[in-house]
Write a protein that holds these residues in place. Structure first.
Motif, PDB file in Angstrom:
ATOM      1  N   VAL A  71       6.625  -7.504  -2.684  1.00 52.44           N
ATOM      2  CA  VAL A  71       5.749  -7.650  -1.525  1.00 52.44           C
ATOM      3  C   VAL A  71       5.138  -6.278  -1.236  1.00 52.44           C
ATOM      4  O   VAL A  71       5.855  -5.349  -0.879  1.00 52.44           O
ATOM      5  CB  VAL A  71       6.532  -8.146  -0.284  1.00 52.44           C
ATOM      6  N   PRO A  72       3.829  -6.117  -1.408  1.00 53.02           N
ATOM      7  CA  PRO A  72       3.212  -4.810  -1.199  1.00 53.02           C
ATOM      8  C   PRO A  72       3.584  -4.219   0.163  1.00 53.02           C
ATOM      9  O   PRO A  72       3.662  -4.912   1.164  1.00 53.02           O
ATOM     10  CB  PRO A  72       1.714  -5.103  -1.279  1.00 53.02           C
ATOM     11  N   LEU A  73       3.840  -2.947   0.169  1.00 50.27           N
ATOM     12  CA  LEU A  73       4.177  -2.140   1.346  1.00 50.27           C
ATOM     13  C   LEU A  73       5.595  -2.360   1.868  1.00 50.27           C
ATOM     14  O   LEU A  73       6.200  -1.419   2.361  1.00 50.27           O
ATOM     15  CB  LEU A  73       3.166  -2.328   2.479  1.00 50.27           C
ATOM     16  N   VAL A  74       6.151  -3.557   1.757  1.00 51.43           N
ATOM     17  CA  VAL A  74       7.488  -3.808   2.306  1.00 51.43           C
ATOM     18  C   VAL A  74       8.534  -3.006   1.535  1.00 51.43           C
ATOM     19  O   VAL A  74       9.312  -2.252   2.120  1.00 51.43           O
ATOM     20  CB  VAL A  74       7.825  -5.316   2.293  1.00 51.43           C
ATOM     21  N   GLU A  75       8.574  -3.159   0.217  1.00 48.90           N
ATOM     22  CA  GLU A  75       9.548  -2.417  -0.578  1.00 48.90           C
ATOM     23  C   GLU A  75       9.291  -0.917  -0.522  1.00 48.90           C
ATOM     24  O   GLU A  75      10.232  -0.132  -0.499  1.00 48.90           O
ATOM     25  CB  GLU A  75       9.557  -2.887  -2.035  1.00 48.90           C
ATOM     26  N   LYS A  76       8.044  -0.523  -0.479  1.00 46.00           N
ATOM     27  CA  LYS A  76       7.730   0.907  -0.404  1.00 46.00           C
ATOM     28  C   LYS A  76       8.309   1.504   0.872  1.00 46.00           C
ATOM     29  O   LYS A  76       8.938   2.563   0.854  1.00 46.00           O
ATOM     30  CB  LYS A  76       6.208   1.123  -0.462  1.00 46.00           C
ATOM     31  N   ALA A  77       8.111   0.847   1.983  1.00 44.99           N
ATOM     32  CA  ALA A  77       8.655   1.339   3.256  1.00 44.99           C
ATOM     33  C   ALA A  77      10.176   1.330   3.224  1.00 44.99           C
ATOM     34  O   ALA A  77      10.824   2.293   3.672  1.00 44.99           O
ATOM     35  CB  ALA A  77       8.143   0.482   4.414  1.00 44.99           C
ATOM     36  N   LEU A  78      10.759   0.283   2.678  1.00 49.08           N
ATOM     37  CA  LEU A  78      12.216   0.175   2.623  1.00 49.08           C
ATOM     38  C   LEU A  78      12.822   1.245   1.716  1.00 49.08           C
ATOM     39  O   LEU A  78      13.836   1.859   2.072  1.00 49.08           O
ATOM     40  CB  LEU A  78      12.612  -1.222   2.154  1.00 49.08           C
ATOM     41  N   THR A  79      12.208   1.498   0.560  1.00 52.17           N
ATOM     42  CA  THR A  79      12.757   2.530  -0.327  1.00 52.17           C
ATOM     43  C   THR A  79      12.657   3.912   0.304  1.00 52.17           C
ATOM     44  O   THR A  79      13.544   4.741   0.113  1.00 52.17           O
ATOM     45  CB  THR A  79      12.085   2.530  -1.720  1.00 52.17           C
ATOM     46  N   LYS A  80      11.607   4.173   1.077  1.00 49.07           N
ATOM     47  CA  LYS A  80      11.491   5.458   1.781  1.00 49.07           C
ATOM     48  C   LYS A  80      12.605   5.630   2.803  1.00 49.07           C
ATOM     49  O   LYS A  80      13.229   6.680   2.893  1.00 49.07           O
ATOM     50  CB  LYS A  80      10.138   5.581   2.484  1.00 49.07           C
ATOM     51  N   VAL A  81      12.877   4.583   3.567  1.00 50.21           N
ATOM     52  CA  VAL A  81      13.937   4.633   4.577  1.00 50.21           C
ATOM     53  C   VAL A  81      15.299   4.813   3.903  1.00 50.21           C
ATOM     54  O   VAL A  81      16.124   5.618   4.343  1.00 50.21           O
ATOM     55  CB  VAL A  81      13.916   3.351   5.438  1.00 50.21           C
ATOM     56  N   ILE A  82      15.538   4.087   2.817  1.00 48.20           N
ATOM     57  CA  ILE A  82      16.814   4.193   2.104  1.00 48.20           C
ATOM     58  C   ILE A  82      16.987   5.587   1.512  1.00 48.20           C
ATOM     59  O   ILE A  82      18.045   6.202   1.650  1.00 48.20           O
ATOM     60  CB  ILE A  82      16.919   3.110   1.007  1.00 48.20           C
ATOM     61  N   ALA A  83      15.948   6.108   0.850  1.00 45.72           N
ATOM     62  CA  ALA A  83      16.031   7.440   0.245  1.00 45.72           C
ATOM     63  C   ALA A  83      16.334   8.501   1.299  1.00 45.72           C
ATOM     64  O   ALA A  83      17.198   9.359   1.099  1.00 45.72           O
ATOM     65  CB  ALA A  83      14.735   7.767  -0.503  1.00 45.72           C
ATOM     66  N   ALA A  84      15.648   8.449   2.424  1.00 48.29           N
ATOM     67  CA  ALA A  84      15.880   9.421   3.495  1.00 48.29           C
ATOM     68  C   ALA A  84      17.294   9.293   4.055  1.00 48.29           C
ATOM     69  O   ALA A  84      17.973  10.293   4.291  1.00 48.29           O
ATOM     70  CB  ALA A  84      14.846   9.242   4.604  1.00 48.29           C
ATOM     71  N   GLY A  85      17.762   8.067   4.235  1.00 51.82           N
ATOM     72  CA  GLY A  85      19.108   7.853   4.747  1.00 51.82           C
ATOM     73  C   GLY A  85      20.175   8.354   3.791  1.00 51.82           C
ATOM     74  O   GLY A  85      21.159   8.970   4.212  1.00 51.82           O
ATOM     75  N   LEU A  86      19.985   8.105   2.495  1.00 59.10           N
ATOM     76  CA  LEU A  86      20.954   8.573   1.505  1.00 59.10           C
ATOM     77  C   LEU A  86      20.966  10.096   1.421  1.00 59.10           C
ATOM     78  O   LEU A  86      22.036  10.715   1.356  1.00 59.10           O
ATOM     79  CB  LEU A  86      20.653   7.962   0.138  1.00 59.10           C
ATOM     80  N   LEU A  87      19.795  10.702   1.430  1.00 58.16           N
ATOM     81  CA  LEU A  87      19.731  12.163   1.392  1.00 58.16           C
ATOM     82  C   LEU A  87      20.399  12.758   2.635  1.00 58.16           C
ATOM     83  O   LEU A  87      21.190  13.703   2.531  1.00 58.16           O
ATOM     84  CB  LEU A  87      18.289  12.649   1.281  1.00 58.16           C
TER      85      LEU A  87
END
Length: 141
Positions: free
Chosen positions: A114-130
């Motif tokens: 789904v355009p934009l949905v996964e992109k936003a989710l991966t950004k949030v996950i990456a920031a949270g993991l870091l």
């Protein structure tokens, strides 16, 4: 599709690697997180082939991940086997020396459906993991 976040910490690579490669230590990355190593790696317990199970306080299934790259002091990669709502979810963490400290690059990758949905989710996950990794490194000091 991928999202990468970066930061630099004052800790040396060996200290950051020690936290990153300690799968059961993921419990220190955030409140309520529980982690266990369910299958040891082929050449070393936390190395390639290691499977870890991560539970959070959220009402969601446990996340099960397998280590796919293990280069001590340099790179750790893993993929989700279950418990993640993204298709073909995987992560790549790269450490580099940075003036006595460590530059950390955390990349989350997944198939885009789904355009934009996964992109936003991966950004949030990456920031949270870091942020979790940095918090655990500071706690280990």
């Amino acid at each position: 599709m991928q999202s990468t976040v970066r930061t630099t910490v004052s800790d040396p690579i060996d200290a950051v690697w020690k936290v990153l490669a300690d799968h059961e230590g993921l419990s220190d990355w955030g409140p309520g997180i529980s982690a266990s190593l369910t299958t040891p790696g082929r050449a070393e317990p936390n190395g390639v082939g290691a499977v870890r199970r991560i539970s959070t306080p959220l009402p969601a299934p446990a996340i099960v991940e397998e280590v796919t790259t293990f280069e001590p002091g340099r790179r750790l990669s893993y993929k989700a086997l279950s418990g993640v709502p993204l298709r073909n979810y995987r992560c790549d963490v790269v450490l580099e020396e940075a003036g006595g400290g460590t530059a950390i690059s955390y990349t989350v990758l997944a198939d885009q459906r789904v355009p934009l949905v996964e992109k936003a989710l991966t950004k949030v996950i990456a920031a949270g993991l870091l942020n979790g990794l940095v918090r655990a490194v500071r706690k280990a000091d």
